[in-house]
Design an enzyme around this catalytic site. Structure first.
Site, short mmCIF file in Angstrom:
data_model
loop_
_atom_site.label_atom_id
_atom_site.label_comp_id
_atom_site.label_asym_id
_atom_site.label_seq_id
_atom_site.Cartn_x
_atom_site.Cartn_y
_atom_site.Cartn_z
CB VAL A 110 -23.09 -61.35 5.18
CG1 VAL A 110 -24.46 -61.87 4.60
CG2 VAL A 110 -22.04 -62.47 5.36
CE LYS B 89 -20.93 -69.09 11.43
NZ LYS B 89 -19.99 -68.50 10.32
CB VAL C 258 -25.75 -75.12 6.96
CG1 VAL C 258 -24.78 -76.12 6.67
CG2 VAL C 258 -25.97 -74.88 8.48
N GLY D 129 -6.24 -63.13 4.25
CA GLY D 129 -7.62 -63.04 4.67
C GLY D 129 -8.48 -64.04 4.76
CE LYS E 111 -20.75 -72.63 8.78
NZ LYS E 111 -19.33 -72.49 8.29
N1 HSE Z 1 -15.50 -68.79 9.07
C1 HSE Z 1 -16.36 -69.67 8.37
C2 HSE Z 1 -15.74 -70.75 7.35
C3 HSE Z 1 -17.36 -68.68 7.55
O1 HSE Z 1 -14.44 -70.53 7.49
O2 HSE Z 1 -16.40 -71.65 6.67
C4 HSE Z 1 -18.51 -69.30 6.83
O3 HSE Z 1 -19.42 -69.79 7.96
#
Ligand code: HSE
Length: 403
Positions: free
Chosen positions: A12, A100, A127, A182, A200
């Site tokens: 990110v 989050k 979120v 991935g 979330k």
């Molecule tokens: N691991 C989270 C998902 C990443 O798969 O949505 C985003 O918060």
């Protein structure tokens, strides 16, 4: 010019720098001044990276630099990230985050700190990744009394469930594939056990209530028990299976919030949200239903949301934008007392006992099934349903709530 520091140069963090640089003209125009990434904090060095020269290892350099006004905390976790965020806000530096876990755990405290120091703590990316949902709840829906929020809030589990449905594959196989591609973390627990979605929905519920909903008290069930056979029955019933985070305001101080897999009708818009996509379905008392859909994870979508917060901070320098999320705790309703129908899949040999235990259930017919049978029960409290299932012992192979 406004100086920005980025804490964490991972997926990110590098996305944040990329969005600010790639969309520079637009982002600067919308901020009404130039945004300059002055520092990137990371433990590692990045030889050959175009922004190598901006990488530093000492957080104090950012803290002590009075020309840095906005900090993007995209390092994750609730340890150093919490301390750094507090220290930045105490110095009047606004913080924008995708974290989050930290927002769910310390959101109201950090928001209060921001207000006390005339800066901002913004968390659009926490979120739904790139989906605008925090700002709509805070700004666009301010005339609404929000009654309920339901979301597909985790991309990994939505990808797994979508693939199980499409390919008729088992959970373990699809998880393995998702890890190889991935899409899923090598330690996928937070996703598949529902903890990520729980954080979330805690954030969304807190914004809905204007008070704090403790994520640790939210009933959370993951998707590890869902099987390919369950999808066959769901399909025959005109439904699919989704991991939903849901929250309903019961009164001003009580909320029913939970995360669990649900059978959901193919008629419901959330049933059409597939693969890594997320969606948040909001019910307001004037607007009725609205839905926010998009990429819930990934480098650039998440970074785009972080940078939207950076622009918001640039536009509101020296003042805090309003966010209603008090520290006062709301009460969480007991999920065991809620009423709903359930899907149950049972051993074919035990059909008679199951039909006796659940009078009024509807059988789901899947052609050619010999060893099991599926039913949708009449509406019952969760407590009663689980008590009856316990009484049936090994007869019950699967049980999934109906949305
Ligand atoms: N691991 C989270 C998902 C990443 O798969 O949505 C985003 O918060």
């Amino acid at each position: 010019m406004i100086n920005v520091a980025v804490l964490g140069y991972g997926t990110v963090g590098s996305g944040v720098v990329e969005v600010i640089e790639k969309n520079k003209e637009m982002v600067d125009k919308k901020s009404a001044q130039e945004l300059n990434v002055k520092y990137i904090l990371d433990l590692r060095d990045f030889p050959g990276d175009p922004y190598e020269a901006k990488v530093i290892h000492d957080f104090n350099q950012i803290l002590e630099d009075d020309t840095v006004d906005i900090v993007c905390e995209v390092m994750g976790g609730v340890g150093a990230a919490y301390q750094f965020t507090r220290q930045c806000l105490e110095r009047g530096k606004s913080v924008c985050t995708s974290n989050k876990e930290l927002v769910a755990k310390h959101g109201p405290e950090l928001l209060k700190l921001a207000v006390e120091h005339n800066c901002n703590y913004l968390f659009e990316a926490s979120v739904g990744g790139g989906i605008p949902i925090i700002r709509p709840l805070n700004y666009s829906l301010t005339a609404e009394k929000i009654e309920a929020i339901t979301g597909i809030l985790n991309g990994t589990t939505n990808y797994i469930l979508s693939k199980m449905e499409k390919e008729g594959a088992g959970f373990d196989d699809v998880l393995k594939q998702a890890q190889e591609n991935g899409y899923a973390e090598s330690n996928p627990e937070a996703d598949i056990e529902g903890h990520d979605a729980c954080r979330k929905i805690a954030i969304l519920s807190s914004l809905m209530m204007g008070k704090n909903v403790d994520s640790e008290k939210i009933f959370t069930e993951g998707i590890t028990k869902i099987t390919a056979d369950d999808f066959l029955y769901a399909k025959a019933a005109g439904m699919t299976i989704k991991l939903l985070g849901m929250s309903r305001a019961l009164d001003e101080n009580t909320v029913l919030a939970m995360v669990a897999p649900f059978l959901i009708s193919r008629e419901h818009p959330l049933s059409m949200v597939n693969d890594v996509f997320n969606a948040v379905f909001v019910t307001g008392n004037m607007l009725g239903d609205s839905m926010y859909y998009g990429r819930g994870a990934g480098k650039l979508p998440t970074a785009s949301a972080v940078v939207s917060d950076v622009v918001d901070c640039a536009r509101h320098q020296g003042k805090s934008v309003m966010c209603f999320w008090d520290e006062e705790e709301v009460t969480l309703a007991d999920v065991a007392e809620t009423k709903r129908s359930f899907f149950i899949r049972v051993n074919a040999d035990d059909k008679e006992a199951v039909e006796k235990a659940f009078p009024g259930s509807t059988a789901i017919i899947v052609e050619g099934r010999k060893t099991d049978a599926g039913y949708i029960t009449a509406v019952t409290t969760e407590r009663e349903f689980y008590d009856k299932c316990a009484g049936l012992g090994n007869a019950v192979l699967s049980k999934i709530r109906l949305f």
